[in-house]
Design an enzyme around this catalytic site. Structure first.
Site, short mmCIF file in Angstrom:
data_model
loop_
_atom_site.label_atom_id
_atom_site.label_comp_id
_atom_site.label_asym_id
_atom_site.label_seq_id
_atom_site.Cartn_x
_atom_site.Cartn_y
_atom_site.Cartn_z
N TYR A 248 3.47 9.78 -0.34
CA TYR A 248 4.43 9.30 0.32
C TYR A 248 5.93 9.37 -0.26
CZ TYR A 248 0.73 6.54 2.76
OH TYR A 248 -0.41 6.20 3.22
N LYS B 23 3.05 -0.83 9.04
CA LYS B 23 4.25 -0.63 8.26
C LYS B 23 5.55 -1.02 9.22
CE LYS B 23 6.58 3.18 9.01
NZ LYS B 23 7.13 4.54 9.29
N SER B 24 6.56 -1.52 8.51
CA SER B 24 7.71 -1.54 8.99
C SER B 24 9.04 -1.86 8.08
CB SER B 24 7.92 -3.03 9.94
OG SER B 24 9.16 -3.13 10.51
N LEU C 97 -1.57 -0.19 14.22
CA LEU C 97 -1.14 -0.34 15.73
C LEU C 97 -1.17 0.79 16.64
CD1 LEU C 97 2.14 -2.37 14.45
CD2 LEU C 97 -0.03 -3.01 14.83
N ASP D 172 0.79 -1.28 -0.06
CA ASP D 172 0.01 0.11 0.18
C ASP D 172 0.98 1.05 0.03
OD1 ASP D 172 -2.85 1.29 0.82
OD2 ASP D 172 -1.40 2.31 2.09
N ILE E 121 -2.60 -3.00 7.19
CA ILE E 121 -1.48 -2.57 6.39
C ILE E 121 -0.23 -1.94 7.27
CG2 ILE E 121 -2.14 -2.49 4.04
CD1 ILE E 121 -2.83 0.58 4.51
N HIS F 145 -7.30 9.97 -1.82
CA HIS F 145 -6.73 9.70 -0.50
C HIS F 145 -7.60 10.39 0.72
CE1 HIS F 145 -2.40 9.49 1.38
NE2 HIS F 145 -3.11 9.15 1.98
N LYS G 66 -2.67 6.08 -4.13
CA LYS G 66 -3.53 7.16 -3.74
C LYS G 66 -3.60 8.39 -4.41
CE LYS G 66 -3.63 4.93 0.95
NZ LYS G 66 -2.14 4.45 0.69
N ASN H 231 5.20 -9.45 11.99
CA ASN H 231 3.70 -9.07 11.49
C ASN H 231 3.06 -10.11 10.84
OD1 ASN H 231 4.25 -6.83 13.14
ND2 ASN H 231 4.51 -5.33 11.50
N ARG I 45 10.82 -7.69 12.31
CA ARG I 45 9.33 -7.16 12.46
C ARG I 45 8.30 -7.56 11.36
NH1 ARG I 45 11.77 -3.18 15.88
NH2 ARG I 45 11.66 -1.45 13.89
#
Length: 270
Positions: free
Chosen positions: A46, A226-227, A186, A41, A224, A104, A71, A236, A232
């Protein structure tokens, strides 16, 4: 896998790349794809679409096995601008088509989201994007889109985590046949320290992140996290096999404070 209202399927768990530096995105996405992630995603805002596309192209995976989302940012809303923004996204990604393209934010003060939605419908009909949806849309925004175009978004990506559970918007999306996808799933790690999260994690010998991801999955949400950390990322992804008890889910539901960590969709213009 989740089935969208256009009958296409999408992986339930994916990798979000928000705030990943452009020069590190390709490595993180490549590692995620090696682990088994098949949903990536991203977004024009970004500023790392090139890295996303590079990793997908270099993965060796058949294109149809990787579900890629991007997006449209607020200042590119409007029919012609949306099409130009989509072209620019595809140039950066270097892909032949996009799996999912989202508006978005509704940015209602601009009053361009219906016109923008019509442009996305045209892009879908041309086969340049397979599915179309929105992010951060509230019930009035969704209702207006559907009433004026007859087309419901396939997905609505909204802020959602144990301390902001969004029961009303989840119910609206469900009633309209729209998949709910959780961003900041999270709670920007703030939810990790909650007593029920810690207690469940200790009992299941899992991480707090795994417990929260499993909570999203149990509710039928797409999620979704993020890491960029390989360990991790693996951790996840392993949450797919974690099973919570009904009492666990209820305990996490009860953490809801009704307070956002991000902007209010009714006023945010970016």
């Amino acid at each position: 896998m989740l089935t969208l209202n256009d009958h296409r399927q999408m992986p339930q768990l994916g990798l979000g790349v928000w705030q990943m530096p452009e020069d590190q995105t390709a490595q993180a996405v490549a590692e995620a794809l090696r682990i088994g992630y098949r949903l990536i995603d991203g977004a024009a805002m970004y500023r790392n679409e090139a890295g996303m596309g590079q990793a997908v192209r270099a993965s060796g995976l058949p294109r149809g096995e990787v579900f890629v989302t991007s997006k449209l940012w607020n200042d590119q809303q409007g029919g012609d601008r949306a099409r130009r923004a989509f072209d620019a996204t595809m140039d950066r990604l270097g892909l032949d088509y996009l799996d999912l393209y989202l508006i978005h934010w509704p940015a209602p003060q601009q009053d361009l989201y219906v016109e923008t939605w019509k442009a996305l419908i045209a892009l879908r009909d041309e086969g340049r994007v397979k599915s179309i949806g929105v992010a951060n849309f509230q019930e009035p925004h969704l209702t207006r889109l559907i009433n004026e175009t007859g087309i419901a978004p396939a997905l609505n990506q909204i802020e959602l985590h144990p301390t902001f559970t969004q029961p009303l918007m989840r119910a609206v999306n469900r009633r309209l046949g729209i998949v709910t996808q959780s961003w900041a799933p999270l709670g920007r790690t703030h939810d990790f320290g909650a007593a029920p999260v810690q207690r469940i994690a200790a009992r299941l010998e899992a991480s707090p992140a795994q417990v929260i991801i499993a909570w999203h999955l149990a509710h039928g949400l797409s999620v979704i996290p993020k890491s960029q950390n390989p360990a991790r990322l693996r951790q996840n992804f392993a949450a797919l096999s974690l099973r919570l008890e009904d009492a666990d889910i209820a305990a996490l539901d009860a953490l809801d404070s009704g307070e956002r960590t991000g902007p209010d969709p009714d006023s945010f213009t970016g």
